[in-house]
Scaffold this motif. Structure first.
Motif, PDB file in Angstrom:
ATOM      1  N   ARG A  21       0.835  -1.212   0.000  1.00  0.00           N
ATOM      2  CA  ARG A  21       0.000   0.000   0.000  1.00  0.00           C
ATOM      3  C   ARG A  21       0.868   1.260   0.000  1.00  0.00           C
ATOM      4  N   LEU A  22       1.956   1.234   0.752  1.00  0.00           N
ATOM      5  CA  LEU A  22       2.888   2.369   0.744  1.00  0.00           C
ATOM      6  C   LEU A  22       3.435   2.590  -0.661  1.00  0.00           C
ATOM      7  N   ILE A  23       3.812   1.507  -1.338  1.00  0.00           N
ATOM      8  CA  ILE A  23       4.312   1.615  -2.714  1.00  0.00           C
ATOM      9  C   ILE A  23       3.245   2.235  -3.606  1.00  0.00           C
ATOM     10  N   LEU A  52       8.725   1.662   5.930  1.00  0.00           N
ATOM     11  CA  LEU A  52       9.475   2.454   4.951  1.00  0.00           C
ATOM     12  C   LEU A  52      10.959   2.092   4.963  1.00  0.00           C
ATOM     13  N   THR A  53      11.486   1.776   6.127  1.00  0.00           N
ATOM     14  CA  THR A  53      12.886   1.358   6.227  1.00  0.00           C
ATOM     15  C   THR A  53      13.114   0.061   5.453  1.00  0.00           C
ATOM     16  N   ILE A  54      12.197  -0.873   5.567  1.00  0.00           N
ATOM     17  CA  ILE A  54      12.309  -2.132   4.826  1.00  0.00           C
ATOM     18  C   ILE A  54      12.265  -1.862   3.325  1.00  0.00           C
ATOM     19  N   LEU A  55      11.354  -0.997   2.891  1.00  0.00           N
ATOM     20  CA  LEU A  55      11.289  -0.643   1.469  1.00  0.00           C
ATOM     21  C   LEU A  55      12.560   0.071   1.021  1.00  0.00           C
ATOM     22  N   LYS A  56      13.093   0.900   1.880  1.00  0.00           N
ATOM     23  CA  LYS A  56      14.338   1.619   1.579  1.00  0.00           C
ATOM     24  C   LYS A  56      15.505   0.638   1.448  1.00  0.00           C
ATOM     25  N   GLU A  57      15.574  -0.353   2.335  1.00  0.00           N
ATOM     26  CA  GLU A  57      16.644  -1.350   2.288  1.00  0.00           C
ATOM     27  C   GLU A  57      16.586  -2.184   1.005  1.00  0.00           C
ATOM     28  N   ALA A  58      15.399  -2.306   0.428  1.00  0.00           N
ATOM     29  CA  ALA A  58      15.231  -3.038  -0.829  1.00  0.00           C
ATOM     30  C   ALA A  58      15.446  -2.129  -2.040  1.00  0.00           C
ATOM     31  N   GLY A  59      15.721  -0.859  -1.788  1.00  0.00           N
ATOM     32  CA  GLY A  59      15.947   0.084  -2.879  1.00  0.00           C
ATOM     33  C   GLY A  59      14.685   0.623  -3.512  1.00  0.00           C
TER      34      GLY A  59
END
Length: 109
Positions: A21-23, A52-59
């Motif tokens: 959902r954030l994406i 968001l940190t998890i999404l950031k870590e995945a680029g």
């Protein structure tokens, strides 16, 4: 962080419905401040930040500070890995279903 140095697997990052959902939200805007993202969920700012940190870590997400505010934007290019994976299996199933269809037609004759 470059795509080559992802800390987290993209498949793992999108496995959670909140992160998907954030994406989706980030895909609809150029940048969204954390407080606006948090307002879209029934969870606190800390929980949204962890996602968001998890999404950031995945680029998948980039952030930048503007004064005291953190703004986030989507980097969709790592999603190509998922698109490629799905495309491979889409072709696999299309080919196999075509074979099955041909086999069934031969049996009917």
């Amino acid at each position: 962080m470059s795509e080559d140095h992802q800390l987290r697997d993209v498949f793992d990052a999108i496995a959670d419905p909140t992160r998907r959902r954030l994406i989706h939200l980030l895909a609809q805007a150029e940048e969204i401040p954390l407080h606006e993202l948090t307002a879209q969920f029934q969870m606190g700012r800390t929980a949204v930040s962890k996602h968001l940190t998890i999404l950031k870590e995945a680029g998948l997400v980039h952030d930048r500070k503007v004064g005291r505010e953190t703004r986030f934007r989507l980097n969709a290019s790592p999603l190509r890995e998922i698109q490629d994976w799905v495309a491979f299996y889409s072709k696999f199933w299309s080919t196999n279903l075509l074979r099955l269809s041909q086999l069934l037609e031969e049996e009917e004759e």
